[in-house]
Design a protein around this motif. Structure first.
Motif, short mmCIF file in Angstrom:
data_model
loop_
_atom_site.label_atom_id
_atom_site.label_comp_id
_atom_site.label_asym_id
_atom_site.label_seq_id
_atom_site.Cartn_x
_atom_site.Cartn_y
_atom_site.Cartn_z
N ALA A 1 0.84 -1.21 0.00
CA ALA A 1 0.00 0.00 0.00
C ALA A 1 0.87 1.25 0.00
CB ALA A 1 -0.92 -0.01 1.21
N TYR A 2 2.02 1.20 -0.70
CA TYR A 2 2.96 2.32 -0.67
C TYR A 2 2.31 3.63 -1.15
CZ TYR A 2 3.54 1.59 -5.71
OH TYR A 2 3.32 1.46 -7.05
N ALA A 3 1.33 3.53 -2.04
CA ALA A 3 0.70 4.75 -2.57
C ALA A 3 -0.05 5.51 -1.47
CB ALA A 3 -0.25 4.40 -3.71
N ASP A 4 -0.45 4.80 -0.40
CA ASP A 4 -1.18 5.46 0.68
C ASP A 4 -0.33 6.53 1.37
OD1 ASP A 4 -3.27 3.85 0.10
OD2 ASP A 4 -3.02 2.50 1.82
N ALA A 5 0.99 6.42 1.25
CA ALA A 5 1.85 7.42 1.87
C ALA A 5 1.68 8.79 1.24
CB ALA A 5 3.31 6.98 1.77
N TYR A 6 1.09 8.80 0.06
CA TYR A 6 0.91 10.05 -0.67
C TYR A 6 -0.56 10.48 -0.73
CZ TYR A 6 5.49 8.43 -2.07
OH TYR A 6 6.77 7.95 -2.05
N ASP A 7 -1.39 9.83 0.06
CA ASP A 7 -2.81 10.16 0.03
C ASP A 7 -3.03 11.60 0.50
OD1 ASP A 7 -5.46 9.86 -0.39
OD2 ASP A 7 -5.84 8.55 1.33
N ASP A 8 -4.08 12.19 -0.04
CA ASP A 8 -4.46 13.57 0.29
C ASP A 8 -5.89 13.52 0.79
OD1 ASP A 8 -5.15 16.22 0.41
OD2 ASP A 8 -4.61 16.69 -1.66
N SER A 9 -6.08 13.83 2.07
CA SER A 9 -7.42 13.72 2.66
C SER A 9 -8.42 14.66 2.00
CB SER A 9 -7.36 14.01 4.16
OG SER A 9 -6.87 15.33 4.39
N GLU A 10 -7.93 15.69 1.34
CA GLU A 10 -8.83 16.63 0.67
C GLU A 10 -8.86 16.42 -0.84
OE1 GLU A 10 -7.92 20.60 1.80
OE2 GLU A 10 -8.12 20.21 3.95
N GLY A 11 -8.27 15.34 -1.29
CA GLY A 11 -8.25 15.07 -2.71
C GLY A 11 -9.63 14.75 -3.26
N PRO A 12 -9.87 15.00 -4.54
CA PRO A 12 -11.21 14.80 -5.12
C PRO A 12 -11.65 13.35 -5.08
CG PRO A 12 -9.56 15.24 -6.82
CD PRO A 12 -8.91 15.52 -5.52
N TRP A 13 -10.72 12.40 -5.00
CA TRP A 13 -11.11 10.99 -4.95
C TRP A 13 -11.82 10.61 -3.65
CZ3 TRP A 13 -6.21 12.95 -5.48
CH2 TRP A 13 -5.38 12.92 -4.37
N HIS A 14 -11.74 11.51 -2.62
CA HIS A 14 -12.42 11.24 -1.36
C HIS A 14 -13.85 11.80 -1.34
CE1 HIS A 14 -9.21 9.32 0.83
NE2 HIS A 14 -8.36 10.28 0.50
N ARG A 15 -14.25 12.48 -2.38
CA ARG A 15 -15.61 13.01 -2.42
C ARG A 15 -16.58 11.94 -2.87
NH1 ARG A 15 -13.76 18.37 -5.79
NH2 ARG A 15 -12.20 19.10 -4.27
N SER A 16 -17.86 12.13 -2.54
CA SER A 16 -18.87 11.13 -2.92
C SER A 16 -19.02 11.10 -4.44
CB SER A 16 -20.21 11.48 -2.28
OG SER A 16 -20.71 12.68 -2.85
N PRO A 17 -19.35 9.94 -5.01
CA PRO A 17 -19.54 9.84 -6.47
C PRO A 17 -20.57 10.82 -6.99
CG PRO A 17 -19.46 7.66 -5.47
CD PRO A 17 -19.52 8.64 -4.34
N ALA A 18 -21.66 11.01 -6.24
CA ALA A 18 -22.72 11.91 -6.70
C ALA A 18 -22.20 13.34 -6.78
CB ALA A 18 -23.92 11.84 -5.75
N HIS A 19 -21.47 13.72 -5.75
CA HIS A 19 -20.93 15.08 -5.73
C HIS A 19 -19.96 15.28 -6.88
CE1 HIS A 19 -19.79 18.91 -4.04
NE2 HIS A 19 -18.51 18.55 -3.99
N SER A 20 -19.16 14.26 -7.12
CA SER A 20 -18.18 14.37 -8.21
C SER A 20 -18.89 14.46 -9.55
CB SER A 20 -17.25 13.14 -8.19
OG SER A 20 -16.52 13.10 -6.98
N ALA A 21 -19.99 13.69 -9.73
CA ALA A 21 -20.72 13.72 -10.99
C ALA A 21 -21.37 15.08 -11.20
CB ALA A 21 -21.77 12.61 -11.00
N GLU A 22 -21.89 15.64 -10.09
CA GLU A 22 -22.54 16.95 -10.19
C GLU A 22 -21.53 18.01 -10.61
OE1 GLU A 22 -24.56 20.16 -7.13
OE2 GLU A 22 -24.65 18.00 -6.66
N GLU A 23 -20.32 17.95 -10.01
CA GLU A 23 -19.29 18.92 -10.38
C GLU A 23 -18.91 18.74 -11.85
OE1 GLU A 23 -16.01 18.55 -7.71
OE2 GLU A 23 -16.84 20.03 -6.32
N PHE A 24 -18.82 17.46 -12.28
CA PHE A 24 -18.43 17.20 -13.67
C PHE A 24 -19.48 17.76 -14.64
CE2 PHE A 24 -18.47 14.48 -17.46
CZ PHE A 24 -17.14 14.63 -17.86
N ALA A 25 -20.80 17.61 -14.26
CA ALA A 25 -21.89 18.10 -15.12
C ALA A 25 -21.82 19.61 -15.26
CB ALA A 25 -23.24 17.68 -14.56
N ARG A 26 -21.45 20.31 -14.16
CA ARG A 26 -21.36 21.76 -14.26
C ARG A 26 -20.19 22.18 -15.14
NH1 ARG A 26 -22.35 21.88 -8.51
NH2 ARG A 26 -20.16 22.33 -8.15
#
Length: 626
Positions: free
Chosen positions: A601-626
């Protein structure tokens, strides 16, 4: 041929291979140091950053923690196996700590104990670490030529002691850890002993250097610029009429100054006097070999683990594969594994010979083997560590993965306790004069095929023996052909080949250590795995010298043509078992936990708690639609 990694070895097999690498008495020699490196004060924190000065202070704090953990500091200083085991484990964990610990326990405290077997000198300050010990031999203008140091210690009859002086800038003591960092320091100072105007050669004197804040009167200490590698408080140290009592002189068979102020010595040779005074340098060479071996093991274990976790696109239609699946990746790591086994076995062979050496002749041969092993092992360690760093790509450059510090740290072991080239040059000169005559240029031998041919380790070892003899024979031939009357010219004519002979000698010693270790194992899986690693090492070394062996008739053209295919076969075999074999290094899990790329899990050392991948799928889709 793609190696298929084999399952983990049974614990009994791993333990047997660990005993091969670390010795049969793992519990007595290594368990304490292995356990110590897993405790909280010695753990590294992924992502934590510290300045070089903070690392230095931490190293001295850890040194005092070690001292409090010991049953006896004197016992550690007197036990070369314990000293080397300490370096084997501390070297890859905290190179600064390994450096200052080796200086304190081996060069400083060990020398004091060796020169005071009856215990007359009060060593309580050093034993309880109220003061840290250091060692001042090298000068700005004098390193490997220690017989020429120019610091003087002149006997003062009126005060019954010695006055230390530094006559010029080139005589400043170079790179001892003499700053007040870490607490009060005392040092053993190598100086020319002058009594009634007569220079009696170089002796050691015990000199208080600093208190907790500054240098003491008569002592001047200046920090050197930052150097590559681990941070140590290396300094320039000089003396201006610094007085120490007569008892400060480390006396013994090399000589002493009596109650009447007269010099008396049993050894007429100034060089021998110096060698007796600096006897602790040889255990120091063993310690440097141990540091290198331990560091190379850690680098290799991390690189092999990462190679199994990191995936890349495979051939079309196969999907992702670990980078380890590629010959271009696992081949160098398999070669490094064979080298690390050879380094470990040669280190233990040199350690055993040094402990067993009794008579003066045996001691001289053992000391030369220690020196040759130190040079070869530390050079090989650099190659292994650099290769492992490169196999880890950009991840290997990041400090938190632990490889970058090993890359720069290994340079210190190459220079410490005698620069490798100077150490090997001395061995080359000794071996050139003492080696028995063998076939030289123009005296080709007959190629012999042992019962197993190139598949027979005895035949391959024999070729390595011949290679060593051929190089020394040709060196002697070149020396004999040089114009007489020019000693330096004669040496220059021979030295290149003689140094290659020393390299061949180290390789042959490692090959013999492999054979002895394999023979000591009972038949079974452990012996089979060790034989495979041995075979790869032997084939690689023979292949590198095959041109010389062919030209001299020691092998046939058919044998040389067969070597590449046999070598590839050996690489594939060892590569398949490498992930399991590195478990025999007995490295603790806590060491890998501090190095992100050692885990899947070496990639976890670079995780960003505020990164977009931590947002809910719905929220991400809504942002993408805008």
């Amino acid at each position: 041929m793609t190696p298929q990694p084999t399952p983990a070895l049974p614990p009994a097999v791993t333990d047997a291979l660990t005993a091969v690498l670390l010795g049969p008495d793992f519990h007595r020699e290594h368990a304490f140091w292995r356990r110590l490196t897993t405790t909280e004060p010695f753990r590294s924190r992924p992502g934590a950053t510290t300045t070089p000065e903070e690392q230095l202070v931490r190293a001295y704090d850890r040194l005092r923690l070690i001292n409090r953990s010991l049953d006896s500091a004197a016992r550690l200083a007197s036990d070369v196996r314990a000293l080397t085991a300490m370096h084997e484990w501390l070297g890859p964990v905290d190179p600064t700590l390994a450096t200052v610990a080796g200086i304190h326990y081996n060069l400083f405290l060990g020398s004091l104990l060796d020169h005071d077997p009856e215990g007359r000198r009060d060593l309580s300050g050093a034993l309880h670490m109220d003061e840290v010990g250091t060692f001042l031999c090298t000068e700005v203008a004098h390193g490997n030529d220690a017989t020429e140091v120019e610091t003087t210690a002149t006997y003062d009859r009126a005060r019954d002691g010695f006055v230390l002086r530094t006559p010029h800038a080139g005589a400043q003591k170079f790179m001892p850890n003499t700053s007040p960092v870490g607490g009060p320091k005392s040092g053993l100072v190598a100086a020319r002993l002058v009594v009634d105007g007569t220079d009696h050669g170089v002796f050691l004197l015990l000199v208080p250097l600093t208190d907790a804040d500054a240098a003491l009167p008569g002592v001047r200490v200046r920090r050197l610029p930052a150097r590559m590698g681990s941070p140590v408080d290396h300094c320039l140290t000089s003396f201006d009429d610094c007085f120490v009592p007569r008892a400060a002189l480390l006396a013994g068979p090399q000589g002493h100054v009596g109650d009447g102020g007269e010099f008396a010595g049993a050894l007429p040779s100034r060089r021998r006097r110096l060698l007796v005074s600096l006897a602790r340098v040889t255990p120091g060479k063993l310690a440097m070999s141990a540091c290198a071996v331990g560091s190379a093991r850690v680098a290799l274990a991390v690189a092999v683990r990462y190679a199994g976790h990191r995936t890349v696109a495979g051939p079309r239609g196969t999907g992702a594969v670990p980078v380890y699946a590629h010959r271009t990746h696992h081949g160098p790591l398999a070669e490094a594994l064979a080298t690390v086994f050879a380094m470990s076995l040669l280190h233990r062979r040199a350690l055993d010979r040094w402990e067993a050496g009794a008579g003066e002749a045996d001691r001289g041969a053992a000391e030369r083997l220690v020196a040759v092993a130190k040079g070869w092992i530390t050079w090989q360690a650099r190659d292994v560590i650099v290769e492992c760093r490169e196999r880890c790509g950009a991840q290997g450059l990041l400090e938190h993965n632990g490889l970058a510090a090993l890359v720069t740290g290994i340079e210190g072991t190459i220079t410490a306790e005698g620069d490798n080239l100077a150490v090997h040059t001395k061995a080359a000169a000794e071996m050139l004069l003492s080696a028995p005559g063998r076939a030289a240029d123009g005296e080709a031998g007959e190629a012999q095929e042992a019962p197993g041919g190139l598949r027979d380790p005895a035949f391959l070892r024999g070729l390595l023996t011949e290679l060593e003899a051929l190089r020394f024979a040709r060196a002697r031939s070149r020396m004999g052909a040089a114009p007489p009357g020019d000693a330096l010219g004669r040496w220059n004519a021979a030295s290149g080949l003689a140094l290659r002979g020393v390299e061949a000698h180290a390789v042959r010693q490692a090959a013999e250590a492999f054979a002895e270790a394999r023979a000591a194992l009972p038949g079974g899986l452990a012996r089979e795995r060790l034989a495979e690693v041995e075979r790869l090492f032997l084939l690689r070394q023979v292949g590198q010298g095959s041109g010389e062996l062919l030209a001299d008739g020691r092998v046939t053209a058919e044998q040389v043509r067969a070597l590449p295919d046999l070598y590839e076969e050996a690489v594939a075999t060892v590569a398949a078992h490498a992930p399991a074999l590195v478990e025999s290094f007995a490295l603790p899990d806590e060491l890998f936990a501090a190095r992100p790329i050692a885990g899947p899990a070496y990639a976890d050392a670079y995780d960003d708690s505020e990164g977009p991948w931590h947002r809910s799928p719905a929220h991400s889709a809504e942002e993408f639609a805008r």
